[in-house]
Design an enzyme around this catalytic site. Structure first.
Site, mmCIF file in Angstrom:
data_model
loop_
_atom_site.group_PDB
_atom_site.id
_atom_site.type_symbol
_atom_site.label_atom_id
_atom_site.label_comp_id
_atom_site.label_asym_id
_atom_site.label_seq_id
_atom_site.Cartn_x
_atom_site.Cartn_y
_atom_site.Cartn_z
ATOM 1 N N HIS A 123 79.747 64.783 26.437
ATOM 2 C CA HIS A 123 80.511 64.328 25.592
ATOM 3 C C HIS A 123 81.060 62.780 26.138
ATOM 4 O O HIS A 123 81.303 61.641 25.319
ATOM 5 C CB HIS A 123 81.511 64.654 24.825
ATOM 6 N N HIS A 148 89.811 60.192 29.964
ATOM 7 C CA HIS A 148 88.249 60.073 29.545
ATOM 8 C C HIS A 148 88.163 58.874 28.578
ATOM 9 O O HIS A 148 88.954 58.086 28.309
ATOM 10 C CB HIS A 148 87.873 61.372 28.935
ATOM 11 N N HIS A 150 85.855 56.792 25.088
ATOM 12 C CA HIS A 150 85.213 56.972 23.858
ATOM 13 C C HIS A 150 84.619 55.568 23.665
ATOM 14 O O HIS A 150 85.007 54.668 23.983
ATOM 15 C CB HIS A 150 86.197 57.271 22.623
ATOM 16 N N HIS A 167 91.699 57.468 27.079
ATOM 17 C CA HIS A 167 92.626 58.602 26.771
ATOM 18 C C HIS A 167 93.028 59.098 28.052
ATOM 19 O O HIS A 167 92.382 59.687 28.791
ATOM 20 C CB HIS A 167 91.924 59.534 25.809
ATOM 21 N N THR A 234 91.024 64.851 19.248
ATOM 22 C CA THR A 234 89.834 64.374 18.182
ATOM 23 C C THR A 234 88.549 64.949 18.707
ATOM 24 O O THR A 234 87.744 64.344 18.156
ATOM 25 C CB THR A 234 89.785 62.779 18.594
ATOM 26 N N THR A 235 88.437 66.163 19.278
ATOM 27 C CA THR A 235 87.340 66.875 19.267
ATOM 28 C C THR A 235 87.618 68.305 18.818
ATOM 29 O O THR A 235 88.741 68.774 19.064
ATOM 30 C CB THR A 235 86.885 66.805 20.880
#
Length: 285
Positions: A123, A148, A150, A167, A234-235
């Site tokens: 992801h 990580h 996005h 993040h 957010t996941t």
């Protein structure tokens, strides 16, 4: 003119470091407070093999199509907060809705040079880091566990995305989560991410070790003005109880670095969620 993060290194969250738990900003806890739990040790985005139809814990999820954000709540029983939750992340950062707070409410960032293990979890690229870096929120210390990315950004300002978002996922001594988010503007020229992006593992499940310590503060803007609010991962499972801080000023990421990341993960952001009756706080340092 938008005050857009021309003034705001998961982020995924929240989206994705294995050694400790937080799935790209994800934890295995579906309760009221997002916590670091042993369940996510194998993969911060812990993706199971569940399919469509019957809801299954740890079900497969993604960012597009039938497994995308619009359907997350239908994929597993513990994903229901993705639809039913009232304090979900990310959000649109609207200055007109922000309440000014005194400077002593600013989140303190205390980052040290770190080594890292980069993980391609399917992801995002997540960097697991050793202990020693932290943020302090209202007197409580939260230790950095992982960071990580996005693409594009998850948070927006007045509806506008940046190219990417970083993040930093932290946990306090009780396992409650706090995420520091940094918006990333695509711009030609030097980038603090150059060395890191040369090391990104390209296959799902692959890892890469960075053994020479690097300075995490290079991934942060010089100005630490910030937004704060109460939100969620957010996941999936979209657990609430996450303390969010989004730096207003963006940092720069080079076009070729954005292209490299996009080749691995063409889309890895959750759409913005309603603010509802939450308070968005603005702190100018």
């Amino acid at each position: 003119m938008s005050s857009r993060v021309i003034r705001m290194a998961a982020t995924a969250g929240v989206t994705a470091l294995t050694i400790f738990t937080a799935t790209s900003c994800s934890s295995g806890d579906g309760g009221a407070d997002a916590k670091v739990t042993p369940a996510a040790v194998a993969s911060p985005h812990s993706d199971g093999k569940g399919g469509q139809g019957e809801k299954k814990e740890g079900a497969h999820w993604g960012y597009q199509g039938a497994d995308g954000p619009a359907n997350w709540a239908t994929l597993a029983e513990d994903f229901e907060a993705c639809e039913a939750g009232r304090e979900q992340s990310p959000i649109d950062l609207d200055d007109d809705k922000a309440v000014q707070a005194p400077v002593d409410k600013a989140v303190t960032i205390d980052y040290r040079p770190v080594t890292a293990e980069l993980v391609n979890n399917g992801h995002t690229i997540q960097a697991n880091v050793p202990a020693g870096s932290r943020i302090v929120i209202d007197g409580t210390s939260y230790e950095l566990k992982q960071f990580h990315f996005h693409l594009p950004s998850e948070h927006t300002e007045e509806g506008e995305h940046t190219a990417m978002e970083l993040h930093f996922v932290h946990a306090d001594k009780n396992g409650k989560l706090a995420v520091l988010a940094v918006l990333m503007d695509e711009k030609s020229g030097a980038s603090a991410f150059a060395d890191l992006f040369k090391r990104l593992p390209t296959k799902e499940g692959a890892t890469a070790k960075i053994t020479k310590a690097f300075d995490l503060t290079a991934f942060l803007p010089g100005d630490r003005d910030q937004y704060r609010y109460e939100g969620s991962l957010t996941t999936p499972p979209c657990t609430e109880g996450v303390k969010w801080t989004v730096l207003k000023d963006p940092v720069t990421v080079a076009p070729d670095e954005v292209a490299t990341y996009k080749e691995l993960f063409p889309k890895s952001n959750r759409p913005t969620q309603p603010l509802n009756d939450r308070k968005l706080t603005e702190v100018d340092k």
